[in-house]
Design an enzyme around this catalytic site. Structure first.
Site, PDB file in Angstrom:
ATOM      1  N   LYS A  22       0.739  -1.090   0.076  1.00  0.00           N
ATOM      2  CA  LYS A  22       0.042  -0.104   0.183  1.00  0.00           C
ATOM      3  C   LYS A  22       0.942   1.249  -0.139  1.00  0.00           C
ATOM      4  O   LYS A  22       0.708   2.173  -0.770  1.00  0.00           O
ATOM      5  CB  LYS A  22      -0.974  -0.148   1.134  1.00  0.00           C
ATOM      6  CG  LYS A  22      -1.344   1.470   1.578  1.00  0.00           C
ATOM      7  CD  LYS A  22      -2.375   1.274   2.688  1.00  0.00           C
ATOM      8  CE  LYS A  22      -2.255   2.326   3.804  1.00  0.00           C
ATOM      9  NZ  LYS A  22      -1.488   3.448   4.179  1.00  0.00           N
ATOM     10  N   ASN A  23       1.731   1.410   0.932  1.00  0.00           N
ATOM     11  CA  ASN A  23       2.486   2.696   1.205  1.00  0.00           C
ATOM     12  C   ASN A  23       3.504   2.982   0.042  1.00  0.00           C
ATOM     13  O   ASN A  23       4.032   3.746  -0.148  1.00  0.00           O
ATOM     14  CB  ASN A  23       3.067   2.737   2.432  1.00  0.00           C
ATOM     15  CG  ASN A  23       2.043   3.025   3.534  1.00  0.00           C
ATOM     16  OD1 ASN A  23       0.965   3.358   3.216  1.00  0.00           O
ATOM     17  ND2 ASN A  23       2.451   2.750   5.005  1.00  0.00           N
ATOM     18  N   CYS A 117      -5.307   8.199   8.473  1.00  0.00           N
ATOM     19  CA  CYS A 117      -5.642   7.666  10.107  1.00  0.00           C
ATOM     20  C   CYS A 117      -5.234   8.824  10.958  1.00  0.00           C
ATOM     21  O   CYS A 117      -4.183   9.638  10.958  1.00  0.00           O
ATOM     22  CB  CYS A 117      -4.695   6.458  10.485  1.00  0.00           C
ATOM     23  SG  CYS A 117      -5.145   5.092   9.551  1.00  0.00           S
ATOM     24  N   ARG A 122      -0.062  15.037  12.746  1.00  0.00           N
ATOM     25  CA  ARG A 122       0.554  14.696  11.511  1.00  0.00           C
ATOM     26  C   ARG A 122       1.005  15.742  10.712  1.00  0.00           C
ATOM     27  O   ARG A 122       0.589  16.099   9.465  1.00  0.00           O
ATOM     28  CB  ARG A 122      -0.247  13.636  10.937  1.00  0.00           C
ATOM     29  CG  ARG A 122      -0.721  12.244  11.816  1.00  0.00           C
ATOM     30  CD  ARG A 122      -1.256  11.578  10.733  1.00  0.00           C
ATOM     31  NE  ARG A 122      -0.446  10.642  10.095  1.00  0.00           N
ATOM     32  CZ  ARG A 122      -0.661   9.668   9.153  1.00  0.00           C
ATOM     33  NH1 ARG A 122      -1.870   9.283   9.209  1.00  0.00           N
ATOM     34  NH2 ARG A 122       0.306   9.133   8.390  1.00  0.00           N
ATOM     35  N   PRO A 123       1.877  16.636  11.055  1.00  0.00           N
ATOM     36  CA  PRO A 123       2.369  17.805  10.276  1.00  0.00           C
ATOM     37  C   PRO A 123       3.093  17.395   8.947  1.00  0.00           C
ATOM     38  O   PRO A 123       3.656  16.362   8.973  1.00  0.00           O
ATOM     39  CB  PRO A 123       3.369  18.482  11.311  1.00  0.00           C
ATOM     40  CG  PRO A 123       3.834  17.636  12.050  1.00  0.00           C
ATOM     41  CD  PRO A 123       2.803  16.468  12.340  1.00  0.00           C
ATOM     42  N   ASP A 125       5.528  19.757   7.649  1.00  0.00           N
ATOM     43  CA  ASP A 125       6.452  20.960   7.877  1.00  0.00           C
ATOM     44  C   ASP A 125       7.707  20.401   7.020  1.00  0.00           C
ATOM     45  O   ASP A 125       8.435  21.311   6.416  1.00  0.00           O
ATOM     46  CB  ASP A 125       6.850  21.405   9.225  1.00  0.00           C
ATOM     47  CG  ASP A 125       7.296  20.159  10.123  1.00  0.00           C
ATOM     48  OD1 ASP A 125       6.408  19.344  10.471  1.00  0.00           O
ATOM     49  OD2 ASP A 125       8.286  20.419  10.461  1.00  0.00           O
ATOM     50  N   GLN A 126       8.173  19.137   7.295  1.00  0.00           N
ATOM     51  CA  GLN A 126       9.436  18.888   6.513  1.00  0.00           C
ATOM     52  C   GLN A 126       9.495  18.623   4.938  1.00  0.00           C
ATOM     53  O   GLN A 126      10.322  18.418   4.195  1.00  0.00           O
ATOM     54  CB  GLN A 126      10.025  17.384   7.322  1.00  0.00           C
ATOM     55  CG  GLN A 126      10.183  17.513   8.746  1.00  0.00           C
ATOM     56  CD  GLN A 126      11.288  18.570   9.086  1.00  0.00           C
ATOM     57  OE1 GLN A 126      12.541  18.434   8.465  1.00  0.00           O
ATOM     58  NE2 GLN A 126      10.858  19.287   9.986  1.00  0.00           N
ATOM     59  N   ASP A 307       3.647   0.361  12.000  1.00  0.00           N
ATOM     60  CA  ASP A 307       2.492   0.075  11.704  1.00  0.00           C
ATOM     61  C   ASP A 307       2.053  -1.243  11.923  1.00  0.00           C
ATOM     62  O   ASP A 307       1.296  -1.839  11.414  1.00  0.00           O
ATOM     63  CB  ASP A 307       2.466   0.192   9.913  1.00  0.00           C
ATOM     64  CG  ASP A 307       2.637   1.471   9.610  1.00  0.00           C
ATOM     65  OD1 ASP A 307       2.418   2.397  10.226  1.00  0.00           O
ATOM     66  OD2 ASP A 307       2.940   1.801   8.256  1.00  0.00           O
ATOM     67  N   ARG A 399      -9.328   0.288   3.696  1.00  0.00           N
ATOM     68  CA  ARG A 399      -8.124   1.338   2.956  1.00  0.00           C
ATOM     69  C   ARG A 399      -6.781   0.683   2.743  1.00  0.00           C
ATOM     70  O   ARG A 399      -6.086   1.163   1.995  1.00  0.00           O
ATOM     71  CB  ARG A 399      -7.976   2.420   3.979  1.00  0.00           C
ATOM     72  CG  ARG A 399      -9.120   3.486   4.228  1.00  0.00           C
ATOM     73  CD  ARG A 399      -8.835   4.674   4.991  1.00  0.00           C
ATOM     74  NE  ARG A 399      -7.187   5.135   4.607  1.00  0.00           N
ATOM     75  CZ  ARG A 399      -6.413   5.160   5.557  1.00  0.00           C
ATOM     76  NH1 ARG A 399      -6.649   5.171   6.769  1.00  0.00           N
ATOM     77  NH2 ARG A 399      -5.197   5.333   5.106  1.00  0.00           N
TER      78      ARG A 399
HETATM   79  C1  EPZ Z   1       3.776   6.921   6.612  1.00  0.00           C
HETATM   80  O1  EPZ Z   1       3.126   8.064   7.110  1.00  0.00           O
HETATM   81  C2  EPZ Z   1       2.867   5.971   6.412  1.00  0.00           C
HETATM   82  N1  EPZ Z   1       1.933   6.433   5.551  1.00  0.00           N
HETATM   83  C3  EPZ Z   1       2.213   5.351   7.868  1.00  0.00           C
HETATM   84  O2  EPZ Z   1       1.480   4.279   7.511  1.00  0.00           O
HETATM   85  C4  EPZ Z   1       3.702   4.917   8.750  1.00  0.00           C
HETATM   86  O3  EPZ Z   1       3.003   4.939  10.144  1.00  0.00           O
HETATM   87  C5  EPZ Z   1       4.482   6.296   8.774  1.00  0.00           C
HETATM   88  O4  EPZ Z   1       5.041   6.625   7.305  1.00  0.00           O
HETATM   89  C6  EPZ Z   1       5.691   5.660   9.493  1.00  0.00           C
HETATM   90  O5  EPZ Z   1       6.283   4.661   9.085  1.00  0.00           O
HETATM   91  C7  EPZ Z   1       2.123   6.405   4.292  1.00  0.00           C
HETATM   92  O6  EPZ Z   1       3.015   5.793   3.798  1.00  0.00           O
HETATM   93  C8  EPZ Z   1       0.864   6.966   3.520  1.00  0.00           C
HETATM   94  P1  EPZ Z   1       6.267  10.007   8.479  1.00  0.00           P
HETATM   95  P2  EPZ Z   1       3.930   9.736   6.953  1.00  0.00           P
HETATM   96  O7  EPZ Z   1       6.303  11.380   7.760  1.00  0.00           O
HETATM   97  O8  EPZ Z   1       4.720   9.607   5.770  1.00  0.00           O
HETATM   98  C9  EPZ Z   1       6.581  13.471  12.198  1.00  0.00           C
HETATM   99  C10 EPZ Z   1      -0.335   2.776   7.871  1.00  0.00           C
HETATM  100  O9  EPZ Z   1      -0.759   2.376   8.829  1.00  0.00           O
HETATM  101  N2  EPZ Z   1       6.696  14.199  10.892  1.00  0.00           N
HETATM  102  O10 EPZ Z   1       7.276   9.184   8.445  1.00  0.00           O
HETATM  103  O11 EPZ Z   1       2.981  10.697   7.186  1.00  0.00           O
HETATM  104  C11 EPZ Z   1       5.397  12.679  12.463  1.00  0.00           C
HETATM  105  O12 EPZ Z   1       4.542  13.617  13.229  1.00  0.00           O
HETATM  106  C12 EPZ Z   1       0.275   4.420   8.038  1.00  0.00           C
HETATM  107  O13 EPZ Z   1       0.089   2.445   6.904  1.00  0.00           O
HETATM  108  C13 EPZ Z   1       6.894  15.693  11.180  1.00  0.00           C
HETATM  109  O14 EPZ Z   1       7.004  16.348  12.481  1.00  0.00           O
HETATM  110  O15 EPZ Z   1       4.900   9.314   8.598  1.00  0.00           O
HETATM  111  C14 EPZ Z   1       5.656  11.514  12.989  1.00  0.00           C
HETATM  112  O16 EPZ Z   1       5.656  11.613  14.283  1.00  0.00           O
HETATM  113  C15 EPZ Z   1      -0.208   4.931   9.021  1.00  0.00           C
HETATM  114  N3  EPZ Z   1       6.862  16.673  10.329  1.00  0.00           N
HETATM  115  C16 EPZ Z   1       7.112  10.964  12.486  1.00  0.00           C
HETATM  116  O17 EPZ Z   1       7.737  12.665  11.895  1.00  0.00           O
HETATM  117  C17 EPZ Z   1       6.745  16.236   9.013  1.00  0.00           C
HETATM  118  O18 EPZ Z   1       6.832  17.017   7.857  1.00  0.00           O
HETATM  119  C18 EPZ Z   1       7.185  10.186  11.212  1.00  0.00           C
HETATM  120  O19 EPZ Z   1       6.040  10.472  10.239  1.00  0.00           O
HETATM  121  C19 EPZ Z   1       6.685  14.871   8.658  1.00  0.00           C
HETATM  122  C20 EPZ Z   1       6.649  13.820   9.862  1.00  0.00           C
END
Ligand code: EPZ
Length: 432
Positions: A22-23, A117, A122-123, A125-126, A307, A399
């Protein structure tokens, strides 16, 4: 209302075939926007997040042709640069990849903030930091994220991520492949789907090196050409069925996997008493003895995946002794705990730490899928519990899990999809 009804207690025996990841799919499909010409994408999972992305691509003017159940051909030659429809984008997290892909193709993107979800804040900003480092102006106006390359095309540059982010790493890759010059992403995420996106883009003519390490170098190219690509198997779907066998007992061959991607999950399940045999593209999972306690801390890949946290917690509810889980990625990923407690689980949560006292058995109950993986955890608990479990809010599960009822029924689970008229509909008298 639609729900899953599970009569628990059957051990699982047989084979399960894993679908495409999926991802990876939710990033690779938007990446087709960067390609001039048709691209054929194989091993696409049939899940509602994918249906939504394909619908968005069609709305933007892409031609999407279904070749067979798991293959589509996408041609984005006549895509128009227009705002992404709010009603579609807000339903999924991965709609944020449309910002990177449209910016990379047109130098301009207008996309509503993403949904997905609820795991706490879920910012993005990065992601924005990366686009800005490549010369974009980004603002949020009228409920839309508006990004525009100052010179009409992004210019590559160094991007240092403040935290390891899967989404930011992939989004910056998407925006950088057709930028002028070189981009270097430092502190990049290393998940298998990041390597998969890079492989997809490289097979279409991009120049990306280092995906799978924490430094990714992207040399911008003028155009990408069409081609053919097959998405990797879903590591988390495979892990979910491995956890299900560990919880319910039995012996299942889980096919179409890359065992290396499962190492972190395999190691934990083995500690918990599962016997796991690795084959070339399959893993055999067997659990006949007791479930042992363990401790888990979720981390970015190659650490134990967040996950898989809820699914492992469901199995640990039946372990001998006390297990401790520490969530290292999200602020709020224990919303499912109240639901497991309804089945007799003994779990205490304090901030990011959950302490699970194993119990002798769980008892079936009506429960809710609070999010995608929480929903999978409810199914696992239901399979291992005594009596009937009814899981509602199953749209979360659909989903991300293709045909979960069929796959589990095929290995002996007693699980059914049941449609019931809503109470409101029942009360409303039928007129004329
Ligand atoms: C991806 O989410 C996955 N979603 C999530 O899978 C998964 O839990 C996550 O990566 C971590 O592996 C998709 O691929 C669509 P991150 P993502 O950016 O990209 C913080 C599932 O169940 N952060 O790696 O949104 C954030 O808050 C889903 O399949 C910032 O602060 O996750 C978190 O604490 C749920 N600023 C951490 O980083 C940013 O700009 C990791 O988030 C981005 C992230």
């Amino acid at each position: 209302m639609t729900k899953y009804v599970i009569e628990g207690g059957n051990p699982l025996y047989g084979n399960i075939e894993i679908s495409g990841a999926k991802n990876a799919a939710v990033a690779i499909l938007p990446a087709a926007l960067l390609v001039d010409g048709p691209c054929r994408i194989e091993n696409i999972p049939q899940i509602s997040d994918v249906t939504l992305i394909l619908q968005i691509l069609r709305e933007l003017g892409a031609s999407v042709r279904t070749i067979n159940r798991t293959t589509v051909e996408i041609d984005c030659s006549s895509v128009r640069n227009q705002p992404v429809p709010y009603e579609l984008a807000r339903k999924i997290r991965a709609s944020y990849y449309l910002i990177g892909a449209l910016l990379g193709r047109f130098g301009k993107a207008e996309v509503p903030p993403p949904g997905g979800c609820d795991l706490g804040g879920r910012p993005i900003d990065q992601h924005i930091k990366g686009f800005v480092a490549m010369g974009a102006q980004v603002e949020v106006q009228g409920g839309m994220i508006r990004a525009r390359a100052k010179e009409g095309r992004l210019t590559g540059g160094p991007v240092y991520l403040d935290m390891v982010s899967v989404g930011a790493t992939m989004n910056i890759m998407l925006s950088a492949v057709r930028a002028a010059g070189n981009t270097v992403i430092e502190n990049a995420a290393k998940e298998p789907h990041i390597v998969d996106l890079a492989n997809f883009l490289n097979s279409m003519g991009a120049d990306i090196m280092g995906a799978g390490t924490d430094v990714i170098k992207i040399r911008g190219v003028d155009r990408l050409h069409g081609g053919s690509y097959s998405i990797i198997p879903d590591q988390i779907e495979a892990g979910t069925y491995m956890a299900a066998v560990t919880a319910a007992g039995g012996e299942v061959l889980i096919r179409n996997v890359i065992p290396k991607h499962l190492d972190c999950i395999t190691a934990k399940l083995a500690e918990m008493g599962a016997e796991i045999e690795e084959h070339d593209d399959a893993v055999l999972v067997r659990r006949t003895g007791p479930i042992h306690r363990t401790n888990i801390k979720t981390m970015p890949y190659p650490g134990f995946p967040t996950d898989m946290q809820a699914q492992i917690a469901a199995a640990l509810c039946l372990a001998q002794g006390t297990s401790v889980i520490t969530e290292g990625v999200w602020d709020n990923r224990y919303r499912y705990v109240d639901e497991l407690r309804r089945m007799g689980a003994q779990i205490q949560v304090d901030g990011k730490v959950a302490v699970i006292e194993g119990v002798d058995h769980l008892t079936g109950a009506p429960v809710r899928a609070c999010d995608l993986r929480a929903g999978a955890a409810m199914i696992i608990a239901g399979l291992a519990a005594r009596g009937r479990t009814e899981v509602d809010h199953i749209y979360h599960i659909e989903r991300g899990y293709e045909d979960i009822v069929r796959k589990l029924s095929a290995v002996g689970a007693d699980i059914r999809l049941v449609h019931e008229p809503d109470e409101e509909t029942q009360k409303t008298p039928q007129v004329g």
